[in-house]
Scaffold this motif. Sequence first.
Motif, mmCIF file in Angstrom:
data_model
loop_
_atom_site.group_PDB
_atom_site.id
_atom_site.type_symbol
_atom_site.label_atom_id
_atom_site.label_comp_id
_atom_site.label_asym_id
_atom_site.label_seq_id
_atom_site.Cartn_x
_atom_site.Cartn_y
_atom_site.Cartn_z
ATOM 1 N N GLU A 79 -13.191 10.337 9.496
ATOM 2 C CA GLU A 79 -13.276 9.669 8.370
ATOM 3 C C GLU A 79 -11.461 9.485 7.525
ATOM 4 O OE1 GLU A 79 -14.453 12.325 9.397
ATOM 5 O OE2 GLU A 79 -14.036 14.409 8.979
ATOM 6 N N ALA A 80 -11.161 10.145 8.611
ATOM 7 C CA ALA A 80 -9.356 10.091 8.309
ATOM 8 C C ALA A 80 -9.103 8.377 7.886
ATOM 9 C CB ALA A 80 -8.716 10.562 9.151
ATOM 10 N N THR A 81 -8.325 8.572 6.962
ATOM 11 C CA THR A 81 -8.160 6.473 6.043
ATOM 12 C C THR A 81 -6.007 6.594 6.199
ATOM 13 O OG1 THR A 81 -8.037 8.040 3.547
ATOM 14 C CG2 THR A 81 -10.121 6.540 4.494
ATOM 15 N N VAL A 82 -5.763 7.860 6.074
ATOM 16 C CA VAL A 82 -4.491 8.292 6.563
ATOM 17 C C VAL A 82 -4.117 8.400 7.852
ATOM 18 C CG1 VAL A 82 -1.761 8.283 5.326
ATOM 19 C CG2 VAL A 82 -4.115 7.655 4.165
ATOM 20 N N VAL A 83 -2.925 8.075 8.853
ATOM 21 C CA VAL A 83 -2.397 8.961 9.783
ATOM 22 C C VAL A 83 -1.084 8.881 9.527
ATOM 23 C CG1 VAL A 83 -2.805 9.302 12.161
ATOM 24 C CG2 VAL A 83 -4.260 8.852 11.139
ATOM 25 N N VAL A 84 -0.479 10.367 9.771
ATOM 26 C CA VAL A 84 0.714 10.811 9.853
ATOM 27 C C VAL A 84 1.887 11.086 11.332
ATOM 28 C CG1 VAL A 84 2.401 11.252 8.735
ATOM 29 C CG2 VAL A 84 0.749 11.832 7.033
ATOM 30 N N VAL A 102 3.659 8.949 2.573
ATOM 31 C CA VAL A 102 2.216 8.897 2.483
ATOM 32 C C VAL A 102 2.115 7.690 1.366
ATOM 33 C CG1 VAL A 102 -0.509 9.616 1.708
ATOM 34 C CG2 VAL A 102 1.476 11.419 3.660
ATOM 35 N N GLY A 103 3.354 8.446 0.550
ATOM 36 C CA GLY A 103 2.765 7.690 -0.799
ATOM 37 C C GLY A 103 3.239 7.062 -1.156
ATOM 38 N N ALA A 104 4.139 5.813 0.173
ATOM 39 C CA ALA A 104 4.433 4.695 0.027
ATOM 40 C C ALA A 104 3.463 3.546 0.407
ATOM 41 C CB ALA A 104 5.638 4.455 0.951
ATOM 42 N N LEU A 105 1.960 4.166 1.223
ATOM 43 C CA LEU A 105 1.005 3.561 1.352
ATOM 44 C C LEU A 105 0.434 3.163 0.288
ATOM 45 C CD1 LEU A 105 -0.106 5.346 4.478
ATOM 46 C CD2 LEU A 105 1.437 3.662 4.034
ATOM 47 N N ALA A 106 0.435 3.472 -0.645
ATOM 48 C CA ALA A 106 -0.619 3.483 -2.328
ATOM 49 C C ALA A 106 -0.532 1.922 -2.210
ATOM 50 C CB ALA A 106 0.286 4.291 -3.228
ATOM 51 N N SER A 107 0.370 0.759 -2.475
ATOM 52 C CA SER A 107 0.900 -0.343 -1.807
ATOM 53 C C SER A 107 -0.159 -1.086 -1.148
ATOM 54 C CB SER A 107 2.087 -1.302 -2.126
ATOM 55 O OG SER A 107 3.076 -0.641 -2.815
ATOM 56 N N PRO A 108 -1.452 -1.269 -1.468
ATOM 57 C CA PRO A 108 -2.061 -2.339 -1.241
ATOM 58 C C PRO A 108 -1.583 -3.076 0.348
ATOM 59 C CG PRO A 108 -2.358 -3.693 -3.122
ATOM 60 C CD PRO A 108 -1.594 -2.290 -3.371
ATOM 61 N N ASP A 109 -0.627 -3.879 0.637
ATOM 62 C CA ASP A 109 -0.545 -4.565 0.923
ATOM 63 C C ASP A 109 0.411 -3.950 2.203
ATOM 64 O OD1 ASP A 109 1.805 -3.923 -0.742
ATOM 65 O OD2 ASP A 109 2.900 -5.523 0.087
ATOM 66 N N VAL A 110 1.152 -2.714 1.686
ATOM 67 C CA VAL A 110 1.767 -1.828 2.731
ATOM 68 C C VAL A 110 0.042 -1.001 4.155
ATOM 69 C CG1 VAL A 110 3.398 0.273 3.784
ATOM 70 C CG2 VAL A 110 3.579 -1.613 1.646
ATOM 71 N N ALA A 111 0.615 -1.620 5.261
ATOM 72 C CA ALA A 111 -0.468 -0.402 5.980
ATOM 73 C C ALA A 111 0.606 0.210 7.020
ATOM 74 C CB ALA A 111 -0.380 -1.479 7.372
ATOM 75 N N GLY A 112 1.796 0.679 6.805
ATOM 76 C CA GLY A 112 2.591 1.752 6.620
ATOM 77 C C GLY A 112 4.306 1.788 7.057
ATOM 78 N N ALA A 113 4.619 3.554 6.709
ATOM 79 C CA ALA A 113 5.671 3.452 6.298
ATOM 80 C C ALA A 113 6.368 4.802 6.878
ATOM 81 C CB ALA A 113 5.081 4.252 4.462
ATOM 82 N N ILE A 114 7.445 5.289 7.159
ATOM 83 C CA ILE A 114 8.594 5.318 7.647
ATOM 84 C C ILE A 114 9.397 5.605 6.903
ATOM 85 C CG2 ILE A 114 8.241 3.925 9.608
ATOM 86 C CD1 ILE A 114 10.926 2.544 9.421
ATOM 87 N N CYS A 115 10.176 7.084 7.313
ATOM 88 C CA CYS A 115 11.806 7.325 6.224
ATOM 89 C C CYS A 115 12.657 6.952 7.643
ATOM 90 C CB CYS A 115 11.686 9.071 6.621
ATOM 91 S SG CYS A 115 11.067 9.909 7.238
ATOM 92 N N ALA A 116 14.026 6.369 7.036
ATOM 93 C CA ALA A 116 14.783 5.906 7.972
ATOM 94 C C ALA A 116 15.985 5.884 7.254
ATOM 95 C CB ALA A 116 15.197 4.725 7.994
#
Lengths: 212, 212
Positions: A79-84, A102-116
Motif C-alpha cells: 500500500e506504500a505510494t512513495v518509496v525512499v 518526498v516533497g518534490a514528488l508533489a508535482s504530478p509530472d515528477v516520478a522521482g526526486a534526488i538530492c545533489a
Amino acid sequence: VVVAAGSGTRFGGAKQFALLGGRPVVAWSVAACREAVDHVVVVLPPGMIEESFGADLAVTGGASRSESVRNGLAAVPPEATVVVVHDAARPLARPSLFRDVVGALASPDVAGAICAVPVADTLKRVAHSSVDGSSCVVETLDRRALVMVQTPQAFVADVLRRAHAGGGDATDDAALVEATGATVRVVPGDPRNLKLTGPDDLTYFEHLLGAV
Amino acid sequence: VVVAAGSGTRFGGAKQFALLGGRPVVAWSVAACREAVDHVVVVLPPGMIEESFGADLAVTGGASRSESVRNGLAAVPPEATVVVVHDAARPLARPSLFRDVVGALASPDVAGAICAVPVADTLKRVAHSSVDGSSCVVETLDRRALVMVQTPQAFVADVLRRAHAGGGDATDDAALVEATGATVRVVPGDPRNLKLTGPDDLTYFEHLLGAV
C-alpha cells in the motif's frame, strides 16, 4: 529502504557497522529515515538480519546494490505510494533532506526526486593505453551542468517497482527510473551529507555530528 | 607556482591563510612543493606580498585563477624547463605526488601530467527550468572513464607558456594545455589530497596531518 548490504572491500570491513559516536553507522541512517517516513526496511548482508538497527524489518541483500534495493522493495508494504531509498553509508543525512525529496514528488509530472550538490573539482574523461598501461586525458568536462548525487532518493512507488522489474544494475535508483523515461527532479543536497568511504572518515563524521 | 590568490567567498575569508596546525594553509602547500622543486613562486591576493610563506618569490594574482597562474608563470625563471602548478587549498599534497607528476614528463610525447582520483559518486547532467526554477535530470554519466582532478600539475615549461599566451580561463591548467592538442598524462592522485572548502574541513585536515 536503507541499503546496508555492501561488503566494504575498500573500507576494509563492512563500513555500515563501524561505530560512529558509539552507534553503528547504519543505525544513524535508519534513525534519520525514521523521522521522515512511516516504515523502514533495512537491507543487510547475508546472515545478519537478526538485528534490525532500529528498522521495522530487516531483509537480506543481493549480489549488487540494485539487487539489494529490489530485495528491500519486495518487503515494502504494497500500500506504500512513495518509496525512499537511502544508502546506509550516509549517516549524516538530516531528516529535512528526506522531507525535501518526498516533497518534490508533489508535482504530478515528477516520478522521482534526488538530492545533489554542485561539482567542486575539475572532471576529465581519460583513456587507458593497453600498450603501456598509462592514462591520458581525452577531454575536460564542463562541470557547470553536472551534479554529484546523494541519497536519499524518493520515488512514486509504482514507478520505482516498474523500473526495477526488468532487473538491471545502476549506481543509483534514479538511473533506472530515468531509463523508463520518467522525470526525476533534483533538489539541493547537503555538503555535509557525506558518504563514509575510509576509516579516517569516522573521526570527521563524529566531528560533524557534534556540530550538527 | 603555488596559487593562493582566491578571495574565498565560499569559505568566508581567504581560506589559504587559515591556520592549520598553527601554520597558514598556504605555508603547508609551499613546503610540500619545496621538497620536490627548485624554485617556488607563490601567487597572493593584492596587497599581501610582503610575506612569502616560505616561497622564493611572492607575486600578486589576477582576476581569475588562470590570470593568477599567468602572473606566477611570468615570475618563473626563464631557464626553467618544467613548471608545476599547485593550488594552495590542497595543503595535504605529499612531496611524492609532485615527484610523480614531474616524473611522468619523462616520456617525450607527454607535455603535461596531472594527478586524479576515481569518481566515487554518481554524476548527472541537469537542466534548469526557467519557468519554475526547478532542476531535472538529463542523463546519468558513465563515471568509469571519469576522474576528479587534483593538483599538483606538471608541464613542459614552454608548452604551459604557450597554452597561457592566448589568455583564456579554465578550472585547471591542463585544460588550457589540452586545448593546444598536447598530450596530458594522468597519474594516480591521493584520496587524502583534499581541497580545503569550508571551515569545518580544518579539523579534519589537522586529523589527517597527524595521521600522515
